[in-house]
Design a protein around this motif. Structure first.
Motif, mmCIF file in Angstrom:
data_model
loop_
_atom_site.group_PDB
_atom_site.id
_atom_site.type_symbol
_atom_site.label_atom_id
_atom_site.label_comp_id
_atom_site.label_asym_id
_atom_site.label_seq_id
_atom_site.Cartn_x
_atom_site.Cartn_y
_atom_site.Cartn_z
ATOM 1 N N ASP A 124 25.084 36.026 22.952
ATOM 2 C CA ASP A 124 25.284 34.689 23.503
ATOM 3 C C ASP A 124 24.607 33.586 22.687
ATOM 4 N N ASP A 125 24.125 33.938 21.488
ATOM 5 C CA ASP A 125 23.526 32.932 20.604
ATOM 6 C C ASP A 125 24.633 32.134 19.918
ATOM 7 N N PRO A 126 24.504 30.819 19.856
ATOM 8 C CA PRO A 126 25.497 30.020 19.126
ATOM 9 C C PRO A 126 25.380 30.318 17.631
ATOM 10 N N PHE A 127 26.339 31.054 17.106
ATOM 11 C CA PHE A 127 26.188 31.529 15.736
ATOM 12 C C PHE A 127 26.375 30.446 14.673
ATOM 13 N N ARG A 128 27.086 29.387 14.965
ATOM 14 C CA ARG A 128 27.239 28.317 13.958
ATOM 15 C C ARG A 128 25.883 27.749 13.577
ATOM 16 N N ASP A 129 25.039 27.496 14.568
ATOM 17 C CA ASP A 129 23.710 26.968 14.292
ATOM 18 C C ASP A 129 22.819 28.027 13.654
ATOM 19 N N ALA A 130 22.840 29.220 14.220
ATOM 20 C CA ALA A 130 21.968 30.290 13.742
ATOM 21 C C ALA A 130 22.253 30.653 12.285
ATOM 22 N N LEU A 131 23.526 30.592 11.894
ATOM 23 C CA LEU A 131 23.911 30.977 10.531
ATOM 24 C C LEU A 131 24.167 29.782 9.618
ATOM 25 N N GLU A 132 23.875 28.579 10.148
ATOM 26 C CA GLU A 132 24.040 27.339 9.393
ATOM 27 C C GLU A 132 25.448 27.202 8.815
ATOM 28 N N MET A 133 26.445 27.472 9.664
ATOM 29 C CA MET A 133 27.842 27.329 9.259
ATOM 30 C C MET A 133 28.250 25.866 9.392
ATOM 31 N N ASP A 134 28.800 25.309 8.315
ATOM 32 C CA ASP A 134 29.324 23.951 8.422
ATOM 33 C C ASP A 134 30.761 24.018 8.938
ATOM 34 N N SER A 135 31.404 22.871 9.059
ATOM 35 C CA SER A 135 32.747 22.846 9.648
ATOM 36 C C SER A 135 33.769 23.600 8.797
ATOM 37 N N LEU A 136 33.628 23.565 7.478
ATOM 38 C CA LEU A 136 34.549 24.319 6.621
ATOM 39 C C LEU A 136 34.343 25.823 6.771
ATOM 40 N N ASP A 137 33.088 26.246 6.883
ATOM 41 C CA ASP A 137 32.802 27.662 7.126
ATOM 42 C C ASP A 137 33.435 28.100 8.438
ATOM 43 N N PHE A 138 33.316 27.257 9.458
ATOM 44 C CA PHE A 138 33.841 27.597 10.779
ATOM 45 C C PHE A 138 35.364 27.700 10.743
ATOM 46 N N LEU A 139 36.015 26.772 10.060
ATOM 47 C CA LEU A 139 37.470 26.841 9.917
ATOM 48 C C LEU A 139 37.883 28.101 9.169
ATOM 49 N N GLY A 140 37.125 28.452 8.136
ATOM 50 C CA GLY A 140 37.398 29.686 7.404
ATOM 51 C C GLY A 140 37.258 30.904 8.299
ATOM 52 N N PHE A 141 36.229 30.899 9.136
ATOM 53 C CA PHE A 141 36.014 31.989 10.090
ATOM 54 C C PHE A 141 37.216 32.130 11.014
ATOM 55 N N ILE A 142 37.700 31.000 11.548
ATOM 56 C CA ILE A 142 38.842 31.030 12.466
ATOM 57 C C ILE A 142 40.082 31.585 11.777
ATOM 58 N N GLU A 143 40.322 31.141 10.557
ATOM 59 C CA GLU A 143 41.491 31.621 9.810
ATOM 60 C C GLU A 143 41.405 33.122 9.544
ATOM 61 N N ILE A 144 40.256 33.570 9.097
ATOM 62 C CA ILE A 144 40.072 34.994 8.789
ATOM 63 C C ILE A 144 40.192 35.826 10.060
ATOM 64 N N LEU A 145 39.581 35.369 11.137
ATOM 65 C CA LEU A 145 39.634 36.087 12.407
ATOM 66 C C LEU A 145 41.078 36.206 12.900
ATOM 67 N N SER A 146 41.826 35.138 12.791
ATOM 68 C CA SER A 146 43.224 35.147 13.213
ATOM 69 C C SER A 146 44.052 36.111 12.365
ATOM 70 N N GLU A 147 43.852 36.058 11.050
ATOM 71 C CA GLU A 147 44.578 36.967 10.152
ATOM 72 C C GLU A 147 44.200 38.428 10.409
ATOM 73 N N ARG A 148 42.920 38.674 10.578
ATOM 74 C CA ARG A 148 42.415 40.041 10.769
ATOM 75 C C ARG A 148 42.928 40.669 12.056
ATOM 76 N N THR A 149 43.065 39.846 13.098
ATOM 77 C CA THR A 149 43.425 40.382 14.417
ATOM 78 C C THR A 149 44.882 40.147 14.797
#
Length: 81
Positions: free
Chosen positions: A29-54
């Motif tokens: 339940d930890d907000p991972f964007r803050d914990a991993l210092e993900m910026d908005s481009l990192d987050f968008l990349g995460f969403i794209e990869i997650l969507s493709e992977r699943t």
């Protein structure tokens, strides 16, 4: 997709965007964007990869649910039932 598979997909997708991320120290339940210092481009990349992977379509209105490992996994499980 069960919850374990969903969590694995989320973690693998994060690791692809943030190489070397300490996912073992990240709580469900930890907000991972803050914990991993993900910026908005990192987050968008995460969403794209997650969507493709699943194969799960992730829309803009879904992003508030993708802030924690648990929330992300819950979204994937709900979309694949």
């Amino acid at each position: 997709m069960n919850r374990t598979e969903a969590l694995d997909a989320v973690k693998e997708s994060i690791a692809e965007v943030v190489p070397g991320a300490d996912l073992a120290g990240l709580g469900l339940d930890d907000p991972f964007r803050d914990a991993l210092e993900m910026d908005s481009l990192d987050f968008l990349g995460f969403i794209e990869i997650l969507s493709e992977r699943t194969g799960v379509r992730i829309d803009d209105e879904d992003t508030p649910r993708l802030t924690t490992l648990s929330g992300s996994a819950d979204l994937l499980v709900a979309r694949t039932e």
